[in-house]
Design an enzyme around this catalytic site. Structure first.
Site, mmCIF file in Angstrom:
data_model
loop_
_atom_site.group_PDB
_atom_site.id
_atom_site.type_symbol
_atom_site.label_atom_id
_atom_site.label_comp_id
_atom_site.label_asym_id
_atom_site.label_seq_id
_atom_site.Cartn_x
_atom_site.Cartn_y
_atom_site.Cartn_z
ATOM 1 N N VAL A 217 0.836 -1.212 0.000
ATOM 2 C CA VAL A 217 0.000 0.000 0.000
ATOM 3 C C VAL A 217 0.867 1.256 0.000
ATOM 4 C CG1 VAL A 217 -1.834 1.236 1.200
ATOM 5 C CG2 VAL A 217 -1.810 -1.262 1.226
ATOM 6 N N GLU B 299 -10.504 5.283 4.428
ATOM 7 C CA GLU B 299 -11.195 4.761 3.238
ATOM 8 C C GLU B 299 -10.628 3.427 2.773
ATOM 9 O OE1 GLU B 299 -14.060 6.427 1.509
ATOM 10 O OE2 GLU B 299 -13.996 4.272 1.244
ATOM 11 N N VAL C 143 -11.562 -0.652 4.353
ATOM 12 C CA VAL C 143 -12.616 -1.591 3.935
ATOM 13 C C VAL C 143 -12.818 -1.477 2.429
ATOM 14 C CG1 VAL C 143 -15.009 -2.329 4.258
ATOM 15 C CG2 VAL C 143 -13.791 -1.204 6.143
ATOM 16 N N GLY D 261 -10.726 -1.970 -0.006
ATOM 17 C CA GLY D 261 -9.579 -1.528 -0.811
ATOM 18 C C GLY D 261 -9.851 -0.226 -1.537
ATOM 19 N N ILE E 238 -12.541 0.614 -3.195
ATOM 20 C CA ILE E 238 -13.954 0.985 -3.336
ATOM 21 C C ILE E 238 -14.283 2.134 -2.379
ATOM 22 C CG2 ILE E 238 -16.333 0.161 -3.128
ATOM 23 C CD1 ILE E 238 -15.276 -2.696 -3.412
ATOM 24 N N GLY F 93 -0.105 -16.047 -4.707
ATOM 25 C CA GLY F 93 0.053 -14.801 -3.945
ATOM 26 C C GLY F 93 -1.265 -14.121 -3.598
ATOM 27 N N GLU G 146 -2.409 -15.196 1.878
ATOM 28 C CA GLU G 146 -1.150 -15.038 2.604
ATOM 29 C C GLU G 146 -0.657 -16.383 3.113
ATOM 30 O OE1 GLU G 146 -1.034 -11.842 5.293
ATOM 31 O OE2 GLU G 146 -2.414 -10.629 4.087
ATOM 32 N N LYS H 247 -13.843 -5.579 9.201
ATOM 33 C CA LYS H 247 -14.369 -4.629 8.217
ATOM 34 C C LYS H 247 -15.856 -4.340 8.439
ATOM 35 C CE LYS H 247 -10.973 -5.955 4.682
ATOM 36 N NZ LYS H 247 -10.713 -6.895 3.586
ATOM 37 N N GLY I 199 -4.853 -4.621 -3.324
ATOM 38 C CA GLY I 199 -3.870 -4.352 -4.378
ATOM 39 C C GLY I 199 -3.319 -2.950 -4.248
HETATM 40 P P1 NAP Z 1 3.173 -4.872 3.755
HETATM 41 O O1 NAP Z 1 3.324 -5.046 2.289
HETATM 42 O O2 NAP Z 1 3.518 -5.991 4.650
HETATM 43 O O3 NAP Z 1 4.040 -3.592 4.165
HETATM 44 C C1 NAP Z 1 4.246 -3.185 5.490
HETATM 45 C C2 NAP Z 1 5.256 -2.067 5.503
HETATM 46 O O4 NAP Z 1 5.377 -1.555 6.822
HETATM 47 C C3 NAP Z 1 6.661 -2.488 5.061
HETATM 48 O O5 NAP Z 1 7.250 -1.457 4.304
HETATM 49 C C4 NAP Z 1 7.415 -2.646 6.386
HETATM 50 O O6 NAP Z 1 8.779 -2.311 6.301
HETATM 51 C C5 NAP Z 1 6.715 -1.639 7.270
HETATM 52 N N1 NAP Z 1 6.678 -2.048 8.666
HETATM 53 C C6 NAP Z 1 5.883 -2.990 9.218
HETATM 54 N N2 NAP Z 1 6.117 -3.079 10.546
HETATM 55 C C7 NAP Z 1 7.086 -2.172 10.816
HETATM 56 C C8 NAP Z 1 7.749 -1.793 11.998
HETATM 57 N N3 NAP Z 1 7.477 -2.367 13.181
HETATM 58 N N4 NAP Z 1 8.693 -0.810 11.920
HETATM 59 C C9 NAP Z 1 8.975 -0.240 10.730
HETATM 60 N N5 NAP Z 1 8.357 -0.538 9.573
HETATM 61 C C10 NAP Z 1 7.429 -1.509 9.630
HETATM 62 O O7 NAP Z 1 1.677 -4.441 4.114
HETATM 63 P P2 NAP Z 1 0.543 -3.890 3.119
HETATM 64 O O8 NAP Z 1 -0.035 -5.018 2.341
HETATM 65 O O9 NAP Z 1 1.046 -2.704 2.397
HETATM 66 O O10 NAP Z 1 -0.591 -3.474 4.178
HETATM 67 C C11 NAP Z 1 -0.484 -2.325 4.958
HETATM 68 C C12 NAP Z 1 -1.808 -2.045 5.642
HETATM 69 O O11 NAP Z 1 -2.810 -1.835 4.661
HETATM 70 C C13 NAP Z 1 -2.338 -3.181 6.529
HETATM 71 O O12 NAP Z 1 -2.997 -2.626 7.625
HETATM 72 C C14 NAP Z 1 -3.319 -3.892 5.611
HETATM 73 O O13 NAP Z 1 -4.318 -4.573 6.322
HETATM 74 C C15 NAP Z 1 -3.898 -2.724 4.868
HETATM 75 N N6 NAP Z 1 -4.475 -3.059 3.573
HETATM 76 C C16 NAP Z 1 -3.735 -3.733 2.664
HETATM 77 C C17 NAP Z 1 -4.281 -4.008 1.429
HETATM 78 C C18 NAP Z 1 -3.474 -4.700 0.376
HETATM 79 O O14 NAP Z 1 -3.990 -4.887 -0.735
HETATM 80 N N7 NAP Z 1 -2.232 -5.109 0.632
HETATM 81 C C19 NAP Z 1 -5.592 -3.600 1.134
HETATM 82 C C20 NAP Z 1 -6.321 -2.890 2.093
HETATM 83 C C21 NAP Z 1 -5.741 -2.632 3.302
HETATM 84 P P3 NAP Z 1 9.806 -3.121 5.345
HETATM 85 O O15 NAP Z 1 9.403 -2.802 3.941
HETATM 86 O O16 NAP Z 1 11.155 -2.566 5.657
HETATM 87 O O17 NAP Z 1 9.632 -4.573 5.702
HETATM 88 N N1 HSE Z 2 -6.678 -9.956 2.938
HETATM 89 C C1 HSE Z 2 -7.608 -8.989 2.446
HETATM 90 C C2 HSE Z 2 -8.551 -9.696 1.455
HETATM 91 C C3 HSE Z 2 -6.855 -7.847 1.785
HETATM 92 O O1 HSE Z 2 -8.308 -10.843 1.064
HETATM 93 O O2 HSE Z 2 -9.559 -9.102 1.086
HETATM 94 C C4 HSE Z 2 -7.543 -6.540 1.811
HETATM 95 O O3 HSE Z 2 -7.979 -6.117 3.051
#
Ligand code: NAP
Ligand code: HSE
Length: 428
Positions: A13, A126, A129, A131, A133, A184, A187, A202, A301
């Site tokens: 993100v 926003e 929940v 992503g 939308i 992928g 998780e 959510k 995404g």
């Molecule tokens: P991610 O890919 O695992 O990235 C997490 C980032 O935070 C990484 O850059 C990591 O650093 C950093 N980080 C984590 N813990 C840390 C700590 N203790 N100290 C310093 N840096 C730290 O996660 P993501 O998928 O982007 O998700 C982030 C948030 O968005 C979550 O709350 C998730 O639920 C939410 N979200 C994600 C998606 C999605 O599609 N992925 C969709 C909706 C919401 P490093 O890079 O150095 O490891």
């Molecule tokens: N793990 C979540 C999903 C990602 O599968 O919808 C977005 O919150």
């Protein structure tokens, strides 16, 4: 003077958000007023998909939330701690916060919003929940004049992907899960998705906004999809349904308790949510006088989530630009009271149940009589085939109180002819 961002996290993100901000041509002109001032990560050695100067990147996330120059903190690191403490510190320091972290908001929303309100700053979520939308701002603003009856969502992409593939390919849950992990989509530890916990976070957030009260996460009934079998998916199809993991918040009248739940559900094939397939999300809001409104799109995404995060940032830039000292009630979460949640036993719903029984005369009659004794009216009861020596009987009820259905089921379990009840699912 530019608005300075402190971004916590540069993963999926965070990277998507930085990419969007670094490529502002053809987007809203206010984006050009934003400066990516600091970005906090865990490791400075990791290769990054975006270019940021060494002065911007840091592993000292505390220094970001304590830096007086930072106007907005964007928390996209995820997890509960230190995300919670960093958000609270940023708010206490008078910074607006944008977060995608549904897990933290669903658990610590009360203290986060209380701190924000006391500090006179906003928490925007926003991306938490659905992503990409837009559903949080519509619930806070465009739909807020409606009396909301139900918010029903497919709000977990991983489980929807798995159920869709089970449906289209006739595959087993475990095989599709393994494949989803390989590709992928799921998780390495898929527990939060598969067991419905992510969807529960959510729907707690959506219910809180739709019904104007705080939700205690422990009150959200949560059932995942591990027990959904290809046999049930095939029966559901024959009966005119698809099986979806639904997150539902429902209130019959403004004075009734709220029902908030997540569980696999038989959805009629003609229902708008039945055609939401793959990793897509959709949220159907029903209210008065508007009727039905459905939001559909990518639930996860980098690009989709960056769109939601950046739209929140933009709202805050507009607030900072207009320099208003008064908090806008359409951007805050001002409610302090907890919603009263109805016990599941009081839920009125239809059920689907599959029984494996000894193949002997009178079993269907006994089942029907027992259900009738508890006031459970049956829509259909059919012996559909055999599994080895055992007869397979599928029952679909009319709307019944869940408590009555469970009482009947407890009695039926003791019938000598009943071998097992492999499936029990609610029907929309
Ligand atoms: P991610 O890919 O695992 O990235 C997490 C980032 O935070 C990484 O850059 C990591 O650093 C950093 N980080 C984590 N813990 C840390 C700590 N203790 N100290 C310093 N840096 C730290 O996660 P993501 O998928 O982007 O998700 C982030 C948030 O968005 C979550 O709350 C998730 O639920 C939410 N979200 C994600 C998606 C999605 O599609 N992925 C969709 C909706 C919401 P490093 O890079 O150095 O490891
Ligand atoms: N793990 C979540 C999903 C990602 O599968 O919808 C977005 O919150």
């Amino acid at each position: 003077m530019g608005v300075k961002l402190g971004i916590l996290g540069l993963g999926t993100v965070g990277t998507g958000t930085v990419q969007l901000l670094q490529d502002s041509t053809g987007r809203h002109p206010l984006l050009q007023e934003i400066e990516i001032y600091r970005v906090g990560v865990r490791s400075l050695d990791k290769p990054r998909a975006v270019e940021l100067s060494t002065e911007v990147l840091t592993t000292d996330l505390e220094s970001i939330v304590n830096d007086p120059a930072v106007d907005i903190v964007v928390e996209v690191m995820g997890g509960l701690e230190p995300a919670r403490s960093l958000i609270l510190k940023a708010l206490s320091n008078g910074k607006h916060v944008v977060t995608a972290n549904k897990a933290a908001i669903a658990r610590f929303g009360a203290e986060i919003f209380t701190t924000a309100n006391q500090a006179g700053v906003y928490v925007m979520l926003e991306a938490a929940v659905g992503g990409g939308i837009p559903v949080i701002q519509p619930l806070k603003q465009s739909l807020s004049v409606n009396r909301i009856h139900t918010v029903t969502g497919i709000i977990n992409g991983t489980t929807n992907y798995i159920l869709t593939r089970m449906q289209t390919e006739g595959s087993n849950f475990n095989d599709v899960l393994a494949d989803a992990q390989r590709l992928g989509y799921a998780e390495a530890d898929p527990t939060a998705d598969i067991d419905g916990l992510d969807a529960a976070d959510k729907i707690a957030i959506l219910a809180s906004l739709g019904f104007g009260g705080r939700i205690n996460l422990q009150d959200v009934y949560t059932e995942g999809i591990r027990q959904v079998s290809k046999t049930d998916i095939a029966y559901a199809e024959k009966l005119g349904f698809v099986i979806k993991l639904l997150a539902i918040a429902k209130r019959d009248t403004p004075s009734s308790p709220l029902s908030v739940r997540v569980h696999p559900t038989l959805v009629p094939q003609a229902h708008p949510l039945a055609s939401i397939n793959g990793v897509y999300n959709a949220i159907l809001v029903e209210g008065e006088p508007i009727g039905q409104v459905m939001f559909f799109g990518p639930g996860a995404g980098a690009g989709a989530t960056a769109s939601a995060v950046t739209s929140d940032i933009l709202n805050l830039v507009a607030v900072l630009k207009t320099n208003t000292a008064v908090t806008n009630p359409l951007l805050t979460c001002g409610h302090q009271e907890y919603c009263q949640i109805a016990p599941m036993a009081d839920l009125i719903t239809r059920f689907y149940a599959r029984f494996l029984t000894n193949d002997q005369p009178g079993v269907i009659g006994k089942l029907g009589t027992c259900f009738g004794n508890y006031g459970v009216s049956l829509e259909s009861i059919v012996q559909t085939g055999f599994q080895g020596e055992l007869a397979e009987i599928v029952v679909v009820t009319h709307d019944v109180p869940e408590g009555n259905f469970r009482q009947a089921l407890a009695e039926i379990r003791n019938f000598s002819a009943i071998e097992s009840i492999p499936s029990l699912l609610r029907v929309l």
